[in-house]
Scaffold this active site. Structure first.
Site, PDB file in Angstrom:
ATOM      1  N   SER A  88       1.327  -1.222   0.086  1.00 45.94           N
ATOM      2  CA  SER A  88       0.000  -0.048  -0.263  1.00 45.94           C
ATOM      3  C   SER A  88       1.083   1.461  -0.138  1.00 45.94           C
ATOM      4  O   SER A  88       1.475   1.520  -0.846  1.00 45.94           O
ATOM      5  CB  SER A  88      -0.972   0.126   0.982  1.00 45.94           C
ATOM      6  OG  SER A  88      -2.079   1.007   1.028  1.00 45.94           O
ATOM      7  N   LEU A  89       0.910   1.747   0.873  1.00 43.24           N
ATOM      8  CA  LEU A  89       1.696   3.645   0.721  1.00 43.24           C
ATOM      9  C   LEU A  89       2.563   3.033   0.981  1.00 43.24           C
ATOM     10  O   LEU A  89       3.775   2.996   0.630  1.00 43.24           O
ATOM     11  CB  LEU A  89       1.020   4.050   2.367  1.00 43.24           C
ATOM     12  CG  LEU A  89       2.071   5.399   2.620  1.00 43.24           C
ATOM     13  CD1 LEU A  89       2.313   6.566   1.397  1.00 43.24           C
ATOM     14  CD2 LEU A  89       1.490   5.829   3.919  1.00 43.24           C
TER      15      LEU A  89
END
EC number: 3.1.1.3
Length: 628
Positions: A401-402
């Site tokens: 994700s991030l």
């Protein structure tokens, strides 16, 4: 169906004839070999008798041995080739285990804080009771029945340790990773590890707005093309191990009762404990970026796992960790303009100007701020490279994700191989940061792989809009374009999945996608892609005029500049811009004259509009509607 099964059983149970037994030589072949041997012997004897050749030079015994052992040699040779291949594959596999945890503070107060936790045998023994209880909770059956799939915060707060490793301690787990037998190629900046070099370059690139004409004058020194070790993206176990490292970055570490002392952590940054301000000493781990460092047994390869957006933490007590800062950086990296989705949104920066208009210079400065995640991940890598010199160590980066997007930005900055899982589109942030790229580098030399699935709305870039789950939770995930290669599992077509935020979880990627497929996903280049195409990005401190405004059908068209037309003698009209105004008498020209003047074809005002405001008829002030 039954007939085929019957034939299979009959074939399976029928006796094997003598001619089919391995190693047997039936009479026909024996007779054939005997005749050939006799003819060869007679021929060689005759040639030797006439003095043409010397039989001793031919090695007849070896020829006979080869003829009689041909069948026996062929099979062991193929087995030997397989054994050789397996030995080569095993040499490419290394076992990795967690050695360090780095925590870099962010925000106006804690951005100078940087600490390291070494996972040593004494540390594991000190917290043995915690790890025993921790492993028991991981082994419990997962219950996601009460989870609201439309609530992003609930999904982020789920336990996300993969089922394939549920009986293993994340702090002592050993993960096998294979490197590709084919080396990767890379071109890197020569001075990338010099203190302050990259910071000064990025600052200058920001000042000149990434203008390639100006940046090319710097004449950056690039190293010659070299070969480096890269992960084997076609090996399923390697992908599972890298994804597990990404999941491991979410694990919450044990906390001492006297949290202020933090005897297990070592300060590696510029921050110094402030005894007068207790707030800086307490709760520091709740604000910042975290990276888990896995090292191979021979200390030649290091894999850095960058933590993704919190809430997806594993059990272990404590607060929601870095959720607040993660959300701000998500909205800064993956939104068009500071998360300005609507008038009720609180933006993460002050770059918004008006409807679909944003200050590009302001956005670029915000991304490079010292208290943001990009600078934090650069500093984290510098401290890792101080322990494991990049001249003698292979450094790979991964994240979910991030964390995957930050891993991609870090890898592109330093020329490191990257494997990102379910990362939002980071191409927009790459362009805004003006990351250095060698001229003419082909796609296959970027060594960046994005692993995702078609049922993840965040990876596919469709988790936006007023009614989207990301929007409701306060996340402006507006980007869809990635850099490097995309390795996408088409679970919507192959497995009939629906687009759902639960498919963004790293546990789902490991247990239900990578392990469920027979082969790994094919990696292809990112097709042409553009984010935020409906936004206008302005710059107010340069000498180049801004881009023209987008056409507005509700606004009358501007009065055109007067122009005159002349004839070139071949009935072809030649227009030229005039500096003087056209007199009213110019509308009535002499019919015999070759010079013809007409009013401009562009109207001056709107005479009629539709019910929704679109102008359907243009004309002059004195014009009369033909229908009247």
């Amino acid at each position: 169906m039954l007939a085929a099964e019957k034939r299979r059983l009959l074939h399976k149970t029928r006796p094997v004839s003598a001619s089919e037994k391995p190693g047997s030589i039936y009479p026909q072949r024996a007779l054939y070999l005997l005749v050939c041997f006799s003819i060869a012997t007679i021929s060689l004897g005759y040639l030797h008798f006439i003095g043409a050749i010397d039989i001793g030079r031919f090695g007849i015994s070896s020829v006979i041995s080869d003829l009689t052992k041909q069948d026996a040699v062929s099979e062991p040779f193929s087995l030997h080739k397989e054994q050789t291949s397996s030995v080569h594959t095993e040499s490419d596999e290394q076992t990795f285990e967690l050695k360090h945890i780095f925590h870099h503070g962010t925000g106006p107060e804690n951005y100078r804080l940087h600490r390291r936790l070494d996972i040593t045998p004494s540390y594991l023994a000190k917290h043995s009771s915690y790890f025993a209880d921790f492993s028991q909770r991981l082994a419990q059956k997962r219950d996601d029945s009460s989870v609201d799939s439309e609530n992003l915060e609930d999904i982020y707060n789920l336990m996300d340790w993969p089922d394939v490793h549920k009986h293993k301690n994340p702090f002592t787990i050993q993960l096998p990773i294979k490197k590709d037998h084919k080396k990767g190629k890379v071109v890197r900046l020569k001075d990338r590890h010099e203190p302050g070099f990259l910071d000064s370059y990025l600052s200058y690139a920001l000042q000149v707005k990434g203008d390639p004409k100006i940046l090319n004058r710097i004449a950056l020194e690039w190293e010659d093309e070299i070969e480096i070790d890269i992960p084997n993206m076609k090996d399923k176990d390697t992908l599972v191990s890298l994804a597990t490292i990404s999941s491991n970055a979410y694990v919450k570490f044990p906390k001492d009762e006297n949290e202020k002392n933090k005897s297990d952590w070592i300060d590696v940054g510029q921050w110094e404990p402030d005894q007068e301000n207790v707030d800086l000493n307490f709760g520091w781990e709740d604000i910042g970026l975290r990276g888990h460092v896995f090292v191979s047994k021979d200390n030649k390869t290091v894999v850095i796992g960058i933590k993704g957006t919190s809430g997806a933490g594993l059990p272990g007590g404590g607060s929601d960790e870095t959720a607040g800062n993660d959300k701000d950086n998500d909205n800064l990296l993956f939104s068009c303009c500071c998360a300005r989705v609507g008038y009720m949104w609180t933006t993460v920066c002050n770059c918004y100007e008006k409807t679909y208009t944003c200050n590009q210079d302001c956005l670029e400065k915000e991304l490079l701020r010292e208290d943001k995640y990009y600078q934090a991940v650069l500093d984290l890598y510098r401290n890792v490279s101080a322990i494991y010199p990049p001249e003698t160590t292979n450094v790979w980066v991964t994240g979910h994700s991030l964390g995957g997007a930050l891993a991609s930005l870090l890898g592109r900055t330093y020329g490191l191989p990257v494997v990102a899982f379910e990362a939002p589109g980071e191409m927009l942030a790459t362009k805004r940061l003006h990351l250095p790229q060698p001229p003419g580098i082909p796609k296959f030399m970027e060594n960046i792989w994005h692993v995702g699935n078609t049922a993840d709305p965040i990876y596919m870039g469709v988790c936006n809009g007023a009614s989207s789950t990301c929007n409701v939770a306060g996340y402006a995930m507006e980007t869809a374009c990635h850099t490097g290669y995309q390795c996408v599992y088409d679970v919507v077509t192959d497995l009939g999945w629906r687009v759902n935020l639960l498919n963004h979880r790293i546990h789902t990627v490991i247990d239900d996608i990578i392990l469920a497929y027979n082969d790994t996903a094919q990696c292809i280049e990112q097709p042409p892609c553009r984010d935020c195409f409906n936004w206008r990005f302005t710059s107010h401190d340069d000498d180049v005029p801004d881009e023209p405004e987008m056409p507005n059908p509700l606004r009358p068209k501007p009065k055109p500049k007067p122009s005159s037309s002349t004839s070139d003698g071949k009935n072809n009209r030649i227009s030229s811009t005039a500096t003087t105004t056209i007199s009213p008498t110019s509308r009535k020209a002499d019919p015999t004259s070759s010079d013809i003047s007409e009013p401009s074809e562009s109207p001056k005002k709107c005479l009629e509009r539709t019910w929704y405001g679109w102008c359907s008829k243009w004309g002059y002030d004195g014009d009369v509607d033909d229908d009247q």
